[in-house]
Design a protein around this motif. Structure first.
Motif, short mmCIF file in Angstrom:
data_model
loop_
_atom_site.label_atom_id
_atom_site.label_comp_id
_atom_site.label_asym_id
_atom_site.label_seq_id
_atom_site.Cartn_x
_atom_site.Cartn_y
_atom_site.Cartn_z
N PRO A 1 3.09 6.94 -6.30
CA PRO A 1 4.32 7.36 -6.97
C PRO A 1 5.19 8.33 -6.15
CG PRO A 1 2.39 8.10 -8.21
CD PRO A 1 1.90 7.27 -7.06
N THR A 2 4.56 9.19 -5.37
CA THR A 2 5.34 10.11 -4.53
C THR A 2 6.14 9.33 -3.50
OG1 THR A 2 3.73 11.88 -4.82
CG2 THR A 2 5.19 12.05 -2.91
N ARG A 3 5.50 8.36 -2.86
CA ARG A 3 6.21 7.57 -1.84
C ARG A 3 7.31 6.72 -2.47
NH1 ARG A 3 0.80 7.63 0.57
NH2 ARG A 3 0.23 5.65 -0.40
N ARG A 4 7.06 6.19 -3.67
CA ARG A 4 8.13 5.43 -4.35
C ARG A 4 9.31 6.34 -4.65
NH1 ARG A 4 3.79 3.29 -7.24
NH2 ARG A 4 4.36 4.52 -9.09
N ALA A 5 9.04 7.58 -5.07
CA ALA A 5 10.12 8.53 -5.36
C ALA A 5 10.90 8.85 -4.09
CB ALA A 5 9.55 9.80 -5.99
N VAL A 6 10.21 8.99 -2.97
CA VAL A 6 10.89 9.25 -1.70
C VAL A 6 11.77 8.07 -1.33
CG1 VAL A 6 10.52 9.54 0.80
CG2 VAL A 6 9.18 10.89 -0.84
N ARG B 1 0.84 -1.20 0.00
CA ARG B 1 0.00 0.00 0.00
C ARG B 1 0.87 1.25 0.00
NH1 ARG B 1 -3.81 -2.37 2.81
NH2 ARG B 1 -2.75 -2.14 4.78
N ALA B 2 1.93 1.24 0.80
CA ALA B 2 2.81 2.39 0.87
C ALA B 2 3.51 2.64 -0.47
CB ALA B 2 3.85 2.19 1.98
N LEU C 1 5.26 10.52 4.40
CA LEU C 1 6.32 9.96 5.25
C LEU C 1 5.74 9.13 6.38
CD1 LEU C 1 8.79 12.98 5.42
CD2 LEU C 1 9.02 10.88 4.07
N ARG C 2 4.60 9.56 6.91
CA ARG C 2 3.94 8.81 7.98
C ARG C 2 3.50 7.43 7.48
NH1 ARG C 2 0.32 12.52 9.28
NH2 ARG C 2 1.99 13.86 9.99
N VAL C 3 2.98 7.38 6.25
CA VAL C 3 2.56 6.10 5.67
C VAL C 3 3.77 5.18 5.51
CG1 VAL C 3 1.64 4.99 3.59
CG2 VAL C 3 0.53 7.04 4.50
N LEU C 4 4.88 5.73 5.02
CA LEU C 4 6.11 4.94 4.85
C LEU C 4 6.65 4.46 6.20
CD1 LEU C 4 7.88 7.09 2.11
CD2 LEU C 4 6.94 4.79 1.83
#
Length: 112
Positions: free
Chosen positions: A18-23, A13-14, A52-55
């Motif tokens: 795409p933003t989280r993958r880029a991070v 889910r995290a 960031l919280r989700v990650l």
């Protein structure tokens, strides 16, 4: 169903965003402060903090605050659970083909 199914769900889910993958890709290079992570994105800082919280909730990153600066780090072994699950999904035929490939490489005659 494996005991770690909830953990896999959280990781997938995290990584679905795409933003989280880029991070994560950025953090794979080195730890970074939040303002540095936010720079490439056209979003408000609170929105990035939600990502960031989700990650962090998925166990992929950790963060620590020193003064007013929050540094985010990719957690060592963060993807181990995913590797384990993917390996369990491989068929016996794939495993056998892998072993055959390794054997052929090891027994290949060396050029003199």
């Amino acid at each position: 169903m494996p005991k770690y199914h909830d953990e896999i769900d959280a990781v997938l889910r995290a990584l679905a965003d795409p933003t989280r993958r880029a991070v994560v890709e950025r953090l794979a290079k080195s730890p970074a402060v939040v303002s540095e992570l936010a720079a490439p994105f056209s979003m408000a800082l609170p929105s990035l903090m939600q990502h960031l919280r989700v990650l962090e909730d998925a166990g992929l990153v950790t963060s620590h605050k020193h003064g007013r600066v929050r540094t985010v780090t990719l957690r060592p072994g963060a993807f181990d659970i995913l590797h384990l699950w993917l390996d369990e999904q491989r068929t016996p035929a794939e495993r056998q083909a892998d072993r055959l490939g390794i054997h052929l490489v090891r027994t290949e005659p060396k050029d003199s």
